[in-house]
Design a protein around this motif. Structure first.
Motif, PDB file in Angstrom:
ATOM      1  N   TYR A 195      -1.477  -5.801  10.132  1.00 22.55           N
ATOM      2  CA  TYR A 195      -2.852  -5.788   9.670  1.00 22.55           C
ATOM      3  C   TYR A 195      -3.109  -7.069   8.881  1.00 22.55           C
ATOM      4  CZ  TYR A 195      -2.955  -0.679  10.495  1.00 22.55           C
ATOM      5  OH  TYR A 195      -2.916   0.575  11.054  1.00 22.55           O
ATOM      6  N   TYR A 250       3.206  -2.012  12.938  1.00 24.55           N
ATOM      7  CA  TYR A 250       1.815  -2.473  12.965  1.00 24.55           C
ATOM      8  C   TYR A 250       1.672  -3.729  12.113  1.00 24.55           C
ATOM      9  CZ  TYR A 250       1.245   2.530  14.047  1.00 24.55           C
ATOM     10  OH  TYR A 250       1.358   3.792  14.584  1.00 24.55           O
ATOM     11  N   PHE A 254      -6.806  -4.105  11.554  1.00 22.82           N
ATOM     12  CA  PHE A 254      -5.699  -3.966  12.474  1.00 22.82           C
ATOM     13  C   PHE A 254      -5.574  -5.204  13.358  1.00 22.82           C
ATOM     14  CE2 PHE A 254      -2.938  -2.038  15.516  1.00 22.82           C
ATOM     15  CZ  PHE A 254      -3.450  -2.312  16.781  1.00 22.82           C
ATOM     16  N   HIS A 286      -0.044  -3.365  17.460  1.00 22.76           N
ATOM     17  CA  HIS A 286       0.851  -2.222  17.334  1.00 22.76           C
ATOM     18  C   HIS A 286       1.978  -2.346  18.356  1.00 22.76           C
ATOM     19  CE1 HIS A 286       1.331   2.345  18.429  1.00 22.76           C
ATOM     20  NE2 HIS A 286       2.308   1.953  17.626  1.00 22.76           N
ATOM     21  N   PHE A 336      -0.364  -7.706   6.291  1.00 29.54           N
ATOM     22  CA  PHE A 336       0.440  -6.521   6.006  1.00 29.54           C
ATOM     23  C   PHE A 336       1.155  -6.054   7.262  1.00 29.54           C
ATOM     24  CE2 PHE A 336      -0.869  -5.542   1.757  1.00 29.54           C
ATOM     25  CZ  PHE A 336      -2.198  -5.938   1.656  1.00 29.54           C
ATOM     26  N   LEU A 378       0.849  -1.185   0.000  1.00 33.18           N
ATOM     27  CA  LEU A 378       0.000   0.000   0.000  1.00 33.18           C
ATOM     28  C   LEU A 378       0.892   1.245   0.000  1.00 33.18           C
ATOM     29  CD1 LEU A 378      -1.836  -2.271   1.419  1.00 33.18           C
ATOM     30  CD2 LEU A 378      -3.154  -0.346   2.245  1.00 33.18           C
ATOM     31  N   PHE A 390      -7.687   2.535  -1.256  1.00 33.40           N
ATOM     32  CA  PHE A 390      -8.234   2.384   0.085  1.00 33.40           C
ATOM     33  C   PHE A 390      -8.287   3.733   0.791  1.00 33.40           C
ATOM     34  CE2 PHE A 390      -8.227  -2.188   0.371  1.00 33.40           C
ATOM     35  CZ  PHE A 390      -7.224  -2.578  -0.494  1.00 33.40           C
ATOM     36  N   THR A 431      -4.238   4.854  17.465  1.00 35.57           N
ATOM     37  CA  THR A 431      -3.257   3.782  17.513  1.00 35.57           C
ATOM     38  C   THR A 431      -3.236   2.929  16.247  1.00 35.57           C
ATOM     39  OG1 THR A 431      -4.907   2.378  18.599  1.00 35.57           O
ATOM     40  CG2 THR A 431      -3.368   3.567  20.015  1.00 35.57           C
ATOM     41  N   ALA A 432      -4.245   3.050  15.414  1.00 38.23           N
ATOM     42  CA  ALA A 432      -4.306   2.183  14.239  1.00 38.23           C
ATOM     43  C   ALA A 432      -5.215   2.799  13.189  1.00 38.23           C
ATOM     44  CB  ALA A 432      -4.829   0.807  14.625  1.00 38.23           C
ATOM     45  N   LEU A 433      -5.074   2.306  11.975  1.00 38.15           N
ATOM     46  CA  LEU A 433      -5.919   2.758  10.872  1.00 38.15           C
ATOM     47  C   LEU A 433      -7.149   1.869  10.737  1.00 38.15           C
ATOM     48  CD1 LEU A 433      -3.190   3.481   8.172  1.00 38.15           C
ATOM     49  CD2 LEU A 433      -4.594   5.171   9.355  1.00 38.15           C
ATOM     50  N   ARG A 437      -5.888  -8.768   5.818  1.00 41.69           N
ATOM     51  CA  ARG A 437      -7.042  -8.658   4.940  1.00 41.69           C
ATOM     52  C   ARG A 437      -7.489 -10.063   4.556  1.00 41.69           C
ATOM     53  NH1 ARG A 437      -7.975  -5.817  -0.992  1.00 41.69           N
ATOM     54  NH2 ARG A 437     -10.197  -5.373  -0.663  1.00 41.69           N
ATOM     55  N   ILE A 446      -9.186  -4.336   5.248  1.00 41.20           N
ATOM     56  CA  ILE A 446      -7.945  -4.525   5.973  1.00 41.20           C
ATOM     57  C   ILE A 446      -8.207  -4.196   7.450  1.00 41.20           C
ATOM     58  CG2 ILE A 446      -5.554  -3.741   6.207  1.00 41.20           C
ATOM     59  CD1 ILE A 446      -5.764  -2.834   3.220  1.00 41.20           C
ATOM     60  N   PHE A 449      -9.795   0.905   7.823  1.00 39.24           N
ATOM     61  CA  PHE A 449      -9.850   0.962   6.373  1.00 39.24           C
ATOM     62  C   PHE A 449     -11.269   0.742   5.849  1.00 39.24           C
ATOM     63  CE2 PHE A 449      -5.517   1.048   4.737  1.00 39.24           C
ATOM     64  CZ  PHE A 449      -4.768   0.712   5.849  1.00 39.24           C
ATOM     65  N   GLY A 450     -11.534   1.336   4.703  1.00 33.75           N
ATOM     66  CA  GLY A 450     -12.692   0.946   3.926  1.00 33.75           C
ATOM     67  C   GLY A 450     -12.373  -0.350   3.187  1.00 33.75           C
ATOM     68  N   ASP A 489      -0.861  -2.113  21.658  1.00 30.76           N
ATOM     69  CA  ASP A 489      -2.274  -2.417  21.446  1.00 30.76           C
ATOM     70  C   ASP A 489      -2.344  -3.717  20.661  1.00 30.76           C
ATOM     71  OD1 ASP A 489      -5.073  -0.571  19.882  1.00 30.76           O
ATOM     72  OD2 ASP A 489      -4.949  -2.560  20.784  1.00 30.76           O
TER      73      ASP A 489
END
Lengths: 113, 114
Positions: free
Chosen positions: B35, B33, B45, B48, B91, A44, A90, A99-101, B37, B43, A103-104, B56
């Motif tokens: 992740y 991090y 999480f 972390h 990821f 990404l 995305f 702390t985190a993303l 999918r 995608i 996503f769609g 986390d």
């Protein structure tokens, strides 16, 4: 719960035509918003981000996005699409804890000649 | 500057086996991090790290998943034993101390559990 929605799963545009990919978020405060692109076999890549200030942000590869608080949207645009733009896009937002993303589901862009 | 690298790029294993995924972040990035999918889904999480500490891990699906970050450098994600539903693309991403500048993603590891 916080969420990011990309209503379009797949979009096809002609080369040279304009592009708009939609993104809506649900979040009380001003979110940190991002657009990423994934080309086949690649990771990404960050296209652009919005934190605050000017609601029209410029990114790489000729992309821009506009943050509209009233519509809870952060749509991605490009005035003239190139065949190399075919990829999956995305939209993402930081979660409330930062702390985190989140996503769609992504929008796959196909470019026709 | 080298980007985030992940190994292997693709792994095919049988249900019940163990797999270890590796991520090397961008040098100097404190935040790392993971992740995942799953096919057809967004995608999501997993966890972390800040340096070697887990900040986390609320996204880890269950105790079959174990992540480590040795010395605050590279990280591994072990799945033991693997189940069919673990198939997907994993990821890894890293970011500088000021994480809001954005996360830099690796190409992902495609895991297939048969």
């Amino acid at each position: 719960a916080q969420s990011v929605t990309q209503p379009d799963i797949h979009i096809t545009v002609s080369e040279g035509a304009s592009l708009e990919l939609r993104c809506n978020y649900s979040y009380g405060a001003t979110p940190y918003l991002f657009w990423y692109v994934q080309s086949p076999g690649q990771g990404l890549q960050l296209l652009l981000k919005y934190f605050s200030g000017d609601t029209l942000v410029q990114g790489i590869k000729g992309f821009e996005a506009e943050f509209k608080r009233s519509q809870s949207s952060f749509n991605l645009r490009k005035p003239s699409v190139h065949w190399s733009d075919a990829a999956e896009y995305f939209c993402a937002a930081w979660n409330q804890a930062g702390t985190a993303l989140i996503f769609g589901k992504g929008t796959t862009l196909s470019v026709s000649s | 500057e080298a980007g985030v690298t992940q190994f292997p790029s693709h792994s095919v294993i049988e249900k019940g086996q163990t797999v270890t995924l590796r991520c090397d972040p961008i040098s100097g990035h404190d935040n790392l991090y993971w992740y995942r999918r799953v096919m057809g889904k967004e995608i999501k999480f997993l966890l972390h790290f800040v340096k070697e500490s887990k900040q986390d891990e609320s996204g880890m699906p269950n105790n079959r998943f174990l992540a480590e970050r040795t010395g605050g450098t590279y990280s591994t994600l072990k799945v033991q034993p693997a189940e069919l539903e673990d198939s997907g693309v994993y990821f890894c991403a890293s970011s500088p101390r000021v994480a809001a500048f954005g996360q830099f993603f690796g190409p992902g590891t495609r895991l297939t559990v048969l």
